[in-house]
Motif scaffolding. Structure first.
Motif, PDB file in Angstrom:
ATOM      1  N   LEU A  62       0.833  -1.024  -0.019  1.00 20.29           N
ATOM      2  CA  LEU A  62       0.116   0.070   0.020  1.00 20.29           C
ATOM      3  C   LEU A  62       0.889   1.136  -0.204  1.00 20.29           C
ATOM      4  O   LEU A  62       2.145   1.100   0.460  1.00 20.29           O
ATOM      5  CB  LEU A  62      -0.938   0.174   1.091  1.00 20.29           C
ATOM      6  N   GLU A  63       0.260   2.067  -0.526  1.00 19.96           N
ATOM      7  CA  GLU A  63       0.933   3.452  -0.726  1.00 19.96           C
ATOM      8  C   GLU A  63       0.428   4.706   0.426  1.00 19.96           C
ATOM      9  O   GLU A  63      -0.996   4.419   0.694  1.00 19.96           O
ATOM     10  CB  GLU A  63       1.064   4.068  -2.145  1.00 19.96           C
ATOM     11  N   GLY A  64       1.271   5.510   0.802  1.00 21.85           N
ATOM     12  CA  GLY A  64       0.540   6.685   1.555  1.00 21.85           C
ATOM     13  C   GLY A  64       1.458   6.705   2.807  1.00 21.85           C
ATOM     14  O   GLY A  64       2.096   6.263   3.137  1.00 21.85           O
ATOM     15  N   ARG A  65       0.762   7.906   3.633  1.00 23.97           N
ATOM     16  CA  ARG A  65       1.280   7.898   4.933  1.00 23.97           C
ATOM     17  C   ARG A  65       0.874   7.327   6.042  1.00 23.97           C
ATOM     18  O   ARG A  65      -0.462   6.951   6.041  1.00 23.97           O
ATOM     19  CB  ARG A  65       1.243   9.502   5.121  1.00 23.97           C
ATOM     20  N   ARG A  66       1.821   6.988   6.759  1.00 27.12           N
ATOM     21  CA  ARG A  66       1.122   6.236   8.008  1.00 27.12           C
ATOM     22  C   ARG A  66       0.560   7.140   9.307  1.00 27.12           C
ATOM     23  O   ARG A  66       1.196   8.475   9.180  1.00 27.12           O
ATOM     24  CB  ARG A  66       2.440   5.335   8.656  1.00 27.12           C
TER      25      ARG A  66
ATOM     26  N   ARG B  46      -0.114   8.401  13.121  1.00 23.86           N
ATOM     27  CA  ARG B  46       0.733   8.627  14.373  1.00 23.86           C
ATOM     28  C   ARG B  46       0.214   7.468  15.283  1.00 23.86           C
ATOM     29  O   ARG B  46      -0.949   7.012  15.109  1.00 23.86           O
ATOM     30  CB  ARG B  46       0.728   9.771  14.890  1.00 23.86           C
ATOM     31  N   GLY B  47       1.188   6.978  15.989  1.00 21.65           N
ATOM     32  CA  GLY B  47       0.897   5.978  17.350  1.00 21.65           C
ATOM     33  C   GLY B  47       1.151   4.581  16.825  1.00 21.65           C
ATOM     34  O   GLY B  47       1.815   4.056  15.963  1.00 21.65           O
ATOM     35  N   ARG B  48       0.313   3.671  17.512  1.00 23.09           N
ATOM     36  CA  ARG B  48       0.707   2.259  17.594  1.00 23.09           C
ATOM     37  C   ARG B  48       0.187   1.958  16.162  1.00 23.09           C
ATOM     38  O   ARG B  48      -0.824   1.993  15.680  1.00 23.09           O
ATOM     39  CB  ARG B  48       0.084   1.421  18.670  1.00 23.09           C
ATOM     40  N   PRO B  49       0.910   1.067  15.278  1.00 16.69           N
ATOM     41  CA  PRO B  49       0.302   0.483  14.210  1.00 16.69           C
ATOM     42  C   PRO B  49      -0.738  -0.344  14.222  1.00 16.69           C
ATOM     43  O   PRO B  49      -0.696  -1.121  15.277  1.00 16.69           O
ATOM     44  CB  PRO B  49       1.426  -0.299  13.548  1.00 16.69           C
ATOM     45  N   ARG B  50      -1.855  -0.195  13.521  1.00 15.87           N
ATOM     46  CA  ARG B  50      -2.999  -1.155  13.578  1.00 15.87           C
ATOM     47  C   ARG B  50      -2.624  -2.499  13.119  1.00 15.87           C
ATOM     48  O   ARG B  50      -1.616  -2.738  12.421  1.00 15.87           O
ATOM     49  CB  ARG B  50      -4.005  -0.650  12.465  1.00 15.87           C
TER      50      ARG B  50
END
Length: 76
Positions: free
Chosen positions: A24-28, A30-34
């Motif tokens: 996947l593309e795009g920005r992550r 903030r915080g803990r990853p899902r």
């Protein structure tokens, strides 16, 4: 887990297969990853004692046996 076997047997050019591999593309955010869907499948397979679920899902008979075992475990 039934869907995991179905997606694993798909051709590599299909959209669900590409999404499962995580390209996947795009920005992550903030915080803990899902948590990823595939992480949950791997966790459930470890409970059943399956080491490599992707190889086992390629064979329909093995996949069906894994599903029957999962039905015996409450919460899977």
């Amino acid at each position: 887990m039934q869907w995991a076997g179905h997606v694993q047997r798909m051709e590599g050019t299909r959209a669900p297969k590409r999404l499962m591999e995580g390209a996947l593309e795009g920005r992550r955010s903030r915080g803990r990853p899902r948590g990823r869907w595939s992480d949950g499948v791997e966790r459930d397979m470890r409970v059943l004692g399956v080491r490599s679920w992707k190889e086992a899902a390629s064979d329909r008979l093995k996949c069906r046996n894994m599903l029957d075992q999962a039905k015996a475990y409450p919460g899977l």
